[in-house]
Write a protein that holds these residues in place. Structure first.
Motif, PDB file in Angstrom:
ATOM      1  N   LEU A 189      48.086  65.280   9.493  1.00  0.00           N
ATOM      2  CA  LEU A 189      46.747  65.673   9.064  1.00  0.00           C
ATOM      3  C   LEU A 189      45.793  64.547   9.433  1.00  0.00           C
ATOM      4  CD1 LEU A 189      44.838  67.591   7.448  1.00  0.00           C
ATOM      5  CD2 LEU A 189      45.420  66.228   5.408  1.00  0.00           C
ATOM      6  N   VAL A 190      44.770  64.845  10.238  1.00  0.00           N
ATOM      7  CA  VAL A 190      43.795  63.836  10.670  1.00  0.00           C
ATOM      8  C   VAL A 190      42.504  64.047   9.884  1.00  0.00           C
ATOM      9  CG1 VAL A 190      42.478  62.893  12.597  1.00  0.00           C
ATOM     10  CG2 VAL A 190      44.823  63.708  12.952  1.00  0.00           C
ATOM     11  N   ILE A 191      42.097  62.994   9.165  1.00  0.00           N
ATOM     12  CA  ILE A 191      40.902  63.064   8.328  1.00  0.00           C
ATOM     13  C   ILE A 191      39.883  62.045   8.831  1.00  0.00           C
ATOM     14  CG2 ILE A 191      39.962  62.889   6.004  1.00  0.00           C
ATOM     15  CD1 ILE A 191      42.704  63.540   4.894  1.00  0.00           C
ATOM     16  N   ALA A 192      38.738  62.528   9.286  1.00  0.00           N
ATOM     17  CA  ALA A 192      37.652  61.655   9.741  1.00  0.00           C
ATOM     18  C   ALA A 192      36.759  61.312   8.557  1.00  0.00           C
ATOM     19  CB  ALA A 192      36.842  62.347  10.835  1.00  0.00           C
ATOM     20  N   THR A 193      36.595  60.045   8.304  1.00  0.00           N
ATOM     21  CA  THR A 193      35.717  59.616   7.222  1.00  0.00           C
ATOM     22  C   THR A 193      35.189  58.232   7.551  1.00  0.00           C
ATOM     23  OG1 THR A 193      35.510  59.380   4.809  1.00  0.00           O
ATOM     24  CG2 THR A 193      37.507  58.501   5.823  1.00  0.00           C
ATOM     25  N   THR A 194      34.167  57.797   6.795  1.00  0.00           N
ATOM     26  CA  THR A 194      33.672  56.444   6.997  1.00  0.00           C
ATOM     27  C   THR A 194      34.753  55.459   6.579  1.00  0.00           C
ATOM     28  OG1 THR A 194      32.664  56.546   4.805  1.00  0.00           O
ATOM     29  CG2 THR A 194      31.250  57.043   6.689  1.00  0.00           C
ATOM     30  N   GLY A 195      34.756  54.295   7.195  1.00  0.00           N
ATOM     31  CA  GLY A 195      35.760  53.297   6.871  1.00  0.00           C
ATOM     32  C   GLY A 195      35.350  52.474   5.667  1.00  0.00           C
ATOM     33  N   GLY A 196      35.739  51.217   5.647  1.00  0.00           N
ATOM     34  CA  GLY A 196      35.349  50.323   4.573  1.00  0.00           C
ATOM     35  C   GLY A 196      35.943  50.710   3.235  1.00  0.00           C
ATOM     36  N   ALA A 197      35.183  50.414   2.172  1.00  0.00           N
ATOM     37  CA  ALA A 197      35.676  50.633   0.811  1.00  0.00           C
ATOM     38  C   ALA A 197      35.975  52.107   0.541  1.00  0.00           C
ATOM     39  CB  ALA A 197      34.667  50.105  -0.194  1.00  0.00           C
ATOM     40  N   MET A 198      35.104  52.993   1.036  1.00  0.00           N
ATOM     41  CA  MET A 198      35.336  54.422   0.798  1.00  0.00           C
ATOM     42  C   MET A 198      36.635  54.874   1.445  1.00  0.00           C
ATOM     43  SD  MET A 198      34.541  57.341  -0.531  1.00  0.00           S
ATOM     44  CE  MET A 198      32.821  57.262  -1.076  1.00  0.00           C
TER      45      MET A 198
ATOM     46  N   ALA B 127      38.556  56.278  11.029  1.00  0.00           N
ATOM     47  CA  ALA B 127      37.308  55.679  10.568  1.00  0.00           C
ATOM     48  C   ALA B 127      36.206  55.892  11.604  1.00  0.00           C
ATOM     49  CB  ALA B 127      37.499  54.189  10.304  1.00  0.00           C
ATOM     50  N   ILE B 128      35.118  56.536  11.180  1.00  0.00           N
ATOM     51  CA  ILE B 128      34.021  56.833  12.098  1.00  0.00           C
ATOM     52  C   ILE B 128      32.770  57.123  11.276  1.00  0.00           C
ATOM     53  CG2 ILE B 128      34.634  59.299  12.190  1.00  0.00           C
ATOM     54  CD1 ILE B 128      33.744  59.284  15.146  1.00  0.00           C
ATOM     55  N   GLU B 129      31.627  56.639  11.728  1.00  0.00           N
ATOM     56  CA  GLU B 129      30.376  56.934  11.039  1.00  0.00           C
ATOM     57  C   GLU B 129      29.994  58.394  11.262  1.00  0.00           C
ATOM     58  OE1 GLU B 129      28.854  54.910   8.875  1.00  0.00           O
ATOM     59  OE2 GLU B 129      30.568  53.590   9.231  1.00  0.00           O
ATOM     60  N   VAL B 130      29.287  58.953  10.293  1.00  0.00           N
ATOM     61  CA  VAL B 130      29.054  60.399  10.302  1.00  0.00           C
ATOM     62  C   VAL B 130      28.323  60.901  11.551  1.00  0.00           C
ATOM     63  CG1 VAL B 130      27.934  62.303   9.072  1.00  0.00           C
ATOM     64  CG2 VAL B 130      29.220  60.573   7.793  1.00  0.00           C
ATOM     65  N   PRO B 131      27.250  60.249  12.027  1.00  0.00           N
ATOM     66  CA  PRO B 131      26.608  60.756  13.253  1.00  0.00           C
ATOM     67  C   PRO B 131      27.564  60.784  14.449  1.00  0.00           C
ATOM     68  CG  PRO B 131      25.159  59.213  12.139  1.00  0.00           C
ATOM     69  CD  PRO B 131      26.494  59.102  11.460  1.00  0.00           C
ATOM     70  N   ASP B 132      28.384  59.742  14.591  1.00  0.00           N
ATOM     71  CA  ASP B 132      29.355  59.712  15.682  1.00  0.00           C
ATOM     72  C   ASP B 132      30.436  60.772  15.494  1.00  0.00           C
ATOM     73  OD1 ASP B 132      28.036  57.550  16.839  1.00  0.00           O
ATOM     74  OD2 ASP B 132      29.220  56.088  15.735  1.00  0.00           O
ATOM     75  N   GLN B 133      30.804  61.000  14.243  1.00  0.00           N
ATOM     76  CA  GLN B 133      31.787  62.040  13.949  1.00  0.00           C
ATOM     77  C   GLN B 133      31.312  63.400  14.444  1.00  0.00           C
ATOM     78  OE1 GLN B 133      33.314  63.210   9.689  1.00  0.00           O
ATOM     79  NE2 GLN B 133      31.588  64.501  10.262  1.00  0.00           N
ATOM     80  N   TRP B 134      30.046  63.721  14.136  1.00  0.00           N
ATOM     81  CA  TRP B 134      29.533  65.040  14.529  1.00  0.00           C
ATOM     82  C   TRP B 134      29.374  65.156  16.041  1.00  0.00           C
ATOM     83  CZ3 TRP B 134      30.580  68.728  11.619  1.00  0.00           C
ATOM     84  CH2 TRP B 134      30.489  68.638  10.231  1.00  0.00           C
ATOM     85  N   ALA B 135      28.955  64.088  16.679  1.00  0.00           N
ATOM     86  CA  ALA B 135      28.844  64.118  18.144  1.00  0.00           C
ATOM     87  C   ALA B 135      30.216  64.396  18.755  1.00  0.00           C
ATOM     88  CB  ALA B 135      28.290  62.797  18.659  1.00  0.00           C
ATOM     89  N   ARG B 136      31.226  63.762  18.211  1.00  0.00           N
ATOM     90  CA  ARG B 136      32.584  63.964  18.727  1.00  0.00           C
ATOM     91  C   ARG B 136      33.096  65.361  18.376  1.00  0.00           C
ATOM     92  NH1 ARG B 136      37.037  59.218  19.010  1.00  0.00           N
ATOM     93  NH2 ARG B 136      38.781  60.428  19.831  1.00  0.00           N
ATOM     94  N   ALA B 137      32.807  65.820  17.163  1.00  0.00           N
ATOM     95  CA  ALA B 137      33.266  67.148  16.748  1.00  0.00           C
ATOM     96  C   ALA B 137      32.642  68.246  17.611  1.00  0.00           C
ATOM     97  CB  ALA B 137      32.938  67.380  15.274  1.00  0.00           C
ATOM     98  N   GLU B 138      31.371  68.091  17.942  1.00  0.00           N
ATOM     99  CA  GLU B 138      30.714  69.092  18.778  1.00  0.00           C
ATOM    100  C   GLU B 138      31.283  69.082  20.194  1.00  0.00           C
ATOM    101  OE1 GLU B 138      26.647  68.028  18.263  1.00  0.00           O
ATOM    102  OE2 GLU B 138      26.479  69.019  16.306  1.00  0.00           O
TER     103      GLU B 138
END
Length: 355
Positions: free
Chosen positions: A34-43, A67-78
């Motif tokens: 299961l691959v989960i994209a989320t922000t890194g760091g403490a969260m 670990a990926i920031e949300v704008p980059d996540q969406w660019a990659r998802a699209e």
């Protein structure tokens, strides 16, 4: 199963939790990954400790945090959606994303996610996302300055005679409707009559408060700093950022009355290769009630688990958005309208702020 080529790291955290595997009633055999994209760091680290690892152990699934920031996540998802090569299963989404990007999201049958139905707040599950964390944009005020009477509403924020002193408001570049919503509430508009926003009325009201804004803050770090330094006696702030200042023992308190709800969601990409594991994880997140209080204390935001709130003492749970005494007070934005008017809202904000 073919392994997807993603760079990732997994913290070796020694944690065992006696939580039975939680699966949607319609699910087939779970996939191995299961691959989960989320922000890194403490969260990211906190999610891994309290949810990813326990789920993986309970279900014999390798959870891959990406670990990926949300704008980059969406660019990659699209890009994935265009190519048909979907690498992420679960992604991080905001409420506007559930409206604007639903064409690339898997539609969720909430009725089949039993733990969410049982343990989540009323609207924890939506057709395109399940609530992960909830906070609010709220009034945070200095309790040394306002000892006898506290400002609790946006009308109080605007009342510089009864509540004098410098204020702070956000100019974050991504939520140009927050401040106009507060202005309309200050002007007496009822919460259920806010949308569509009367922009002319909002900016007329904003003209009144503008001379009293000492700081137009741009980041969460900055809003905490202006509280710590005493530059403002009250400010609009992210609840999680305010809570951290309160925990530091500084003389500040939060008002949840008319706080503007801000929820982060977990969504599944359409065509996700590990759909059964993704659905099982979303349900497990809510079945694993005992993990939520510590998760909330660490990240300073509530989950939408009503069972977790019940595990907290009243004086602690009152610090979080989904406590029953707070949740009913939150302002729920109309994100469909906001999405349709994003360019107008941004242009109006910039024109007003820079004039």
């Amino acid at each position: 199963m073919q392994h997807r080529m993603l760079k990732w790291t997994t913290a070796t955290l020694a944690m065992s939790l006696a939580v039975a595997a939680s699966m949607p009633s319609h699910a087939q055999q779970l996939e191995e990954q299961l691959v989960i994209a989320t922000t890194g760091g403490a969260m990211g680290n906190t999610l891994e400790k309290y949810f990813y690892e326990p789920f993986g152990k309970a279900n014999n699934v390798e959870v891959v945090p990406f670990a990926i920031e949300v704008p980059d996540q969406w660019a990659r998802a699209e890009a994935m959606a265009r190519s048909g090569n979907i690498e992420f299963d679960i992604v991080t989404a905001t409420a506007p994303d559930l409206v604007a990007r639903k064409d690339i999201l898997h539609e969720i049958d909430c009725s089949k996610l039993k733990s969410i139905m049982e343990f989540g707040v009323e609207d924890a599950c939506t057709p395109y996302g399940v609530a992960r964390t909830t906070g609010g944009m709220l009034i945070t005020y200095n309790t040394d300055v306002f000892k006898d009477k506290a400002p609790t509403t946006w009308a109080d924020f605007w009342d510089v005679k009864q509540f004098p002193g410098p204020r702070g408001l956000p100019d974050t570049g991504d939520r140009d409707w927050w401040v106009p919503v507060a202005a309309l509430l200050a002007d007496g508009v009822k919460p259920d009559e806010l949308f569509p926003l009367d922009i002319d009325r909002a900016y007329k009201k904003l003209d009144e408060i503008r001379p009293h804004i000492a700081v137009w803050w741009k980041t969460g770090d900055q809003v905490q700093q202006i509280m710590r330094s005493g530059e403002v006696v009250m400010t609009m702030s992210y609840s999680g950022r305010s809570l951290q200042v309160v925990k530091e023992g500084l003389p500040f308190a939060m008002s949840w009355n008319q706080a503007i709800r801000d929820t982060g969601y977990m969504s599944i990409l359409k065509g996700a290769p590990d759909i059964n594991a993704a659905l099982a994880y979303l349900d497990f997140f809510y079945a694993n009630s005992e993990a939520h209080p510590e998760f909330m204390r660490t990240v300073n935001y509530a989950t939408a688990s009503k069972s977790a709130i019940e595990l907290m003492k009243p004086e602690e749970r009152n610090l979080y958005a989904t406590a029953p005494e707070n949740y009913s007070k939150l302002i729920k934005p109309d994100f469909a309208w906001i999405g349709e008017n994003r360019e107008m809202l941004r242009a109006r904000w910039i024109a007003w702020l820079t004039r």
